[in-house]
Structure formats: C-alpha cells, structure tokens
Design an enzyme around this catalytic site. Structure first.
Site, short mmCIF file in Angstrom:
data_model
loop_
_atom_site.label_atom_id
_atom_site.label_comp_id
_atom_site.label_asym_id
_atom_site.label_seq_id
_atom_site.Cartn_x
_atom_site.Cartn_y
_atom_site.Cartn_z
N SER A 1 0.84 -1.19 0.00
CA SER A 1 0.00 0.00 0.00
C SER A 1 0.88 1.24 0.00
CB SER A 1 -0.88 0.01 1.25
OG SER A 1 -0.05 0.23 2.39
N LYS A 2 0.21 2.36 -0.19
CA LYS A 2 0.94 3.63 -0.17
C LYS A 2 1.60 3.82 1.20
CE LYS A 2 0.04 8.61 -0.15
NZ LYS A 2 1.12 8.75 0.78
N ARG A 3 0.86 3.40 2.24
CA ARG A 3 1.41 3.55 3.59
C ARG A 3 2.70 2.73 3.78
NH1 ARG A 3 -1.93 1.88 8.00
NH2 ARG A 3 -3.74 2.29 6.70
N ASP B 1 5.47 4.56 2.06
CA ASP B 1 5.98 5.69 2.84
C ASP B 1 6.88 5.19 3.97
OD1 ASP B 1 4.57 7.33 1.25
OD2 ASP B 1 2.91 7.68 2.64
N TYR C 1 4.18 4.69 -6.81
CA TYR C 1 3.56 5.31 -7.99
C TYR C 1 4.59 5.46 -9.09
CZ TYR C 1 0.04 6.64 -4.53
OH TYR C 1 -0.90 6.61 -3.54
#
Ligand code: GLU
Length: 507
Positions: free
Chosen positions: A264-266, A269, A276
């Site tokens: 996931s994006k989390r 990060d 992306y």
C-alpha cells in the site's frame, strides 16, 4: 490486425498504483504480441470519487512507461467515447432492457432504511447483511410495492436505484485463464446496484456494457475483481451476450517486501519505497508522493521490474527490452500467488539499464543534475566520466555524487587508508613516481600503469602498498573506476596537482 482487443480501465480517483501500471503493461504486451488493440477506457461514473488531474496523471504515467494507447479518450477510435461519463445514454438502454426482462428492479429505500435493515440483521446474528433475494422481500422496491405505488413514486421524482435480481441457488462458473474454473454460489452474492440515484451506472454495469460494445476479447485485470466476475457473467447472460463474453485473466496481487499483505501507499511511505510511477501531488492536501520516475528510474527498468512481478519468462534471462517482453510474454506464465515487491531488485534492474545506456546519452541525462549543482563540465569530458562511472552507478545522479572528484578537487581523504598505508616507506616511491609522470608522454592509462609498475619494481613494492594511496591522492577514496583510467582522464596537470597537494598535506 487480429480480433484481440484488450483494455486498461482505470478509475480517475487518484494516482495509479504500480499494480495498475502492471495491469496496463500485461494488457499492452498481450495486445502487441497478438497484433491486437490496446484500449484505454476511463471509468469515471463514480462522481463522488472523481479526483481532478487523475486522468492526466494516468496518461502521463502510461506515456512515460512507453505503453502506447491505440484507442482512448485522447486517441479516439471506432467505439468511443472512451470516457464512461460521456456514455450515459448508452447504459440506459441496457438497464431498461434488464428491467423489462425482469432481471433488475427499482429500489426506493432511503439510506436510513438500508441502515435499519442492516442493523436488524446484525442483531439477528448476521455479521455481513446484504440486500439479497431474502432481504429484498422486506424492502421498498418494485418487486414488493404495488405497481401503482411505484408509478406514483416515479411521478413524484423520488430517488431510486436499479438493482440486479440475483437468482437463488445457482452455481455460477467463471473460467479464468490463470486460475482455471472458479465457482461461485449465487446465494452468497447480493443484489448489486447497477444504476445509482444520479442516473449513472455503477462500475459493474458500465464495465460489462462497454466491454461488449468495445468488442473486448480478453479482460486482464487485478485479482480484486475476481469476486465481481460472477455478477458480470450474469449480466452478459441476461443481456444476451454470453456467447461472446470476453475471456478473463485475474492478475495476482503485488505484495509488501515481507509478503504480508498488499503493498500500500502507507507501506511505501514507511519503507521509503515509491508505489507510484511518477510523482503525485494530492490536489486537496498538497502532499507529494514520490514516483519511480523522480527517484531516477529508467522507464525501461521500471517496466522490466514490473513485468517480473507476477510473470516469468521460463528462462534465466532477466533483462528484457519492451520489444523482447512483447515477444516473450504469455498469460500461461502468469502466477497465481502474490508477487513480492523488492526494491533492491528494482534498483538492480535500473543499474543494468544504466550500464547498457550509451555514454553520450548518460551525459545528456546527467547534465541537468550538474546544472542544479552549479557544476560545469566539458561535453567530451563528461561522456568519459559517464563511461568510467556507469559500471558502478544505480541512478544517473550517482555518477556525480560518487564521482565528485572528477568535477573539482578532492574534498576529503579516506583517513583510515592514509593512516594505514601512508608511511616513510612509500613516500620516496611517490616522489619518484611524480617525477616519472611529469615526463610521461603520452599521458595515457597504459603509460601510467607502466610507470607505476617500473617504479614498484625498482623499489621492491607491492600493489597493495601503493595503489590504495594513489587512489586516495587522486579521488579521496579507494572506491571507483580503474585508477589508471581515472588518472588519464584527469590529465597530467591535474594528477600532478593532486599528488602535490596530498604530499604537502601529509608530509
Ligand atoms: N475501473 C476498474 C478499476 O479501477 C476496472 C476494473 C476492470 O478492469 O474491470 O480498476
């Protein structure tokens, strides 16, 4: 041209996750390989989730990745428009047909009534209440209300949705090119909304109608859509299109590096990994999420890495150009199991592509970074620096950051090496070498090496005693390209200057 027609059908609700780009890639490869068409369809019927800029972002990402679109909102094509929000009238025809044939019905329930139903069912011990063949009997819809009341509600403009009338006790079989036959029980499925209160279709109806009208032959999409596929199969059946239904292939998930769940994006990060393709700036919060492009990845390396997340060529070959991927790709070699994302592997792919890039191209790619740093360099010199550094760099800027000594005096010396290797025994060697180099002509790597070797023989010294020191004198560090080549590129004047500076400092 063949009859193979595939589509990438993103919803413009935000940036494209790399999983989305992989879906686009596999569709693209399949289309190119079979001389078919690769279609982009923008699925924007959910106006609440629409994010400005997302469509442009999708287009830019695909173009950066080199996935050329044959038909789409910008390219046009024989089956347009390719943006679902512009096809509203088309869908109405088919929802009317479903209503007329008794496969769909109108539902007038308010959000409060729906919530009350769910609450009641939860109390009765059902943890995941659904609007289905049982519950629909107790709700306000055109199956339970008398016809005149339905008419009255319609005349009064009461909001309603259109739901599919899911059959009871039916087994729905879906053939998937990756998973084989997958079977579903209709009793487990709910009466999904096909048309929302705003008159726009939901994903399910629009997707099926468009795949049919756009003559899509193969639906290649993420695994998360597999549970929706029995509903889609029923829609094809009810609309009379089952005979020409596309083939389905559901792609495995892209997992976190530890294999525990979807990337996931989390996670990205937290782990400092881009998720992306290109940098995305959230229009609301202004928050920026770094993309592969901005991290310095070559699109070719990014694509090569993505191709391997779920597919393998069945050979040892790992480096593929897009053309080679087109030739080698096959749906049969896509795995069922989730594919772990590995940033080290991604970096490795980049390194391989960087190594294979022409020196002059690398130089032109490095130029903007140098300009940002205020560093000037002659064109031919820069090409030679790239030639020497490319074996070691992962990203273009590494050529500068790891090779700063090519662009200015050595900033700091590796003191450990100095302490260990710079002593009274080697000092005379370098004094003599300096003299030899002064007279050297031509000043090239072969001659420099000869000079070093003959002086070593004369003084009875070993490579290990002198070469690390020579490196530190010229570069400040022991890491780097072959030292005689570095010396040649720096040139006689600069080499002598650096030797002097070092010997003065550590006299
Ligand atoms: N609009 C869907 C998405 O956002 C498309 C799924 C499909 O390919 O059918 O992923």
């Amino acid at each position: 041209m063949s009859d193979i027609r595939v589509r990438f059908a993103p919803s413009p609700t935000g940036p494209l996750h790399i999983g989305g780009v992989r879906t686009a890639l596999y569709n693209f490869l399949f289309a190119r390989q079979s001389k078919g068409r690769f279609i982009l369809r923008i699925e924007d019927t959910d106006q609440k989730r629409f994010v400005p800029g997302a469509e442009e972002y999708i287009l830019e990402s695909l173009s950066w990745a080199g996935l050329e679109i044959d038909e789409g909102p910008v390219q046009g094509g024989p089956y347009g428009p390719y943006r679902q929000s512009e096809r509203k009238d088309i869908y109405k025809r088919y929802s009317d047909q479903l209503l007329k044939d008794g496969h769909a019905y109108l539902a007038f329930d308010t959000p409060e009534e729906l919530e009350a139903m769910r609450e009641r069912m939860r109390k009765e011990g059902n943890p995941s209440p659904q609007y289905n063949a049982i519950t629909r009997q107790y709700m306000k819809n055109s199956l339970t209300l008398p016809a005149d009341e339905v008419e009255k509600k319609l005349a009064a403009g009461e909001p309603y949705v259109i739901r599919i009338k899911m059959p009871r006790n039916e087994e729905i079989k879906v053939h998937d090119l990756i998973r084989g036959w997958v079977s579903f029980q209709s009793n487990q499925l709910d009466d999904k909304v096909l048309v929302k209160a705003d008159g726009l279709p939901t994903y399910h109806l629009a997707n099926v109608v468009d795949d049919h009208l756009m003559k899509i032959s193969h639906v290649i999409r993420g695994e998360e859509w597999l549970p929706s596929t029995p509903l889609h199969v029923l829609l094809y059946r009810y609309l009379g299109w089952e005979g020409s239904m596309p083939a389905f292939a559901h792609l495995p998930l892209i997992l976190r590096p530890d294999g525990k769940g979807k990337l996931s994006k989390r996670d990205g990060d937290r782990l400092g990994i881009p998720v992306y393709p290109i940098t995305w700036k959230d229009p609301k919060s202004g928050e920026e999420s770094m993309g592969f492009r901005e991290k310095g990845f070559f699109p070719e390396a990014f694509i090569n890495m993505l191709a391997f997340l779920g597919w393998n060529p069945g050979s040892d070959q790992e480096i593929f150009s897009l053309d080679e991927l087109i030739k080698a790709f096959s749906i049969e070699r896509i795995g069922k199991a989730g594919a772990r994302f590995d940033i080290e592997k991604a970096r490795w792919f980049n390194q391989q592509f960087l190594k294979r890039t022409d020196d002059a191209v690398l130089a032109s790619m490095l130029r903007p970074y140098l300009e940002k740093e205020g560093v000037e360099a002659d064109g031919e010199y820069l090409i030679q620096v790239c030639r020497l550094m490319k074996e070691r760099a992962t990203f273009i800027p590494d050529i500068y950051t790891d090779g700063k000594y090519f662009f200015g005096p050595v900033e700091s010396y590796d003191e450990k090496i100095v302490a260990k290797k710079w002593n009274e025994a080697v000092k005379p060697f370098f004094m003599a070498l300096r003299q030899k180099l002064t007279d050297l002509d031509p000043f090239n790597k072969e001659e420099i090496e000869k000079a070093v070797k003959s002086e070593m023989e004369l003084k009875g010294m070993k490579f290990g005693q002198v070469l690390p020191v020579f490196r530190v004198m010229l570069c400040g560090t022991v890491a780097g390209p072959p030292i005689f080549e570095v010396a040649e590129l720096l040139g006689k004047e600069e080499v002598l200057k650096r030797m002097d500076r070092f010997m003065e400092r550590y006299a």
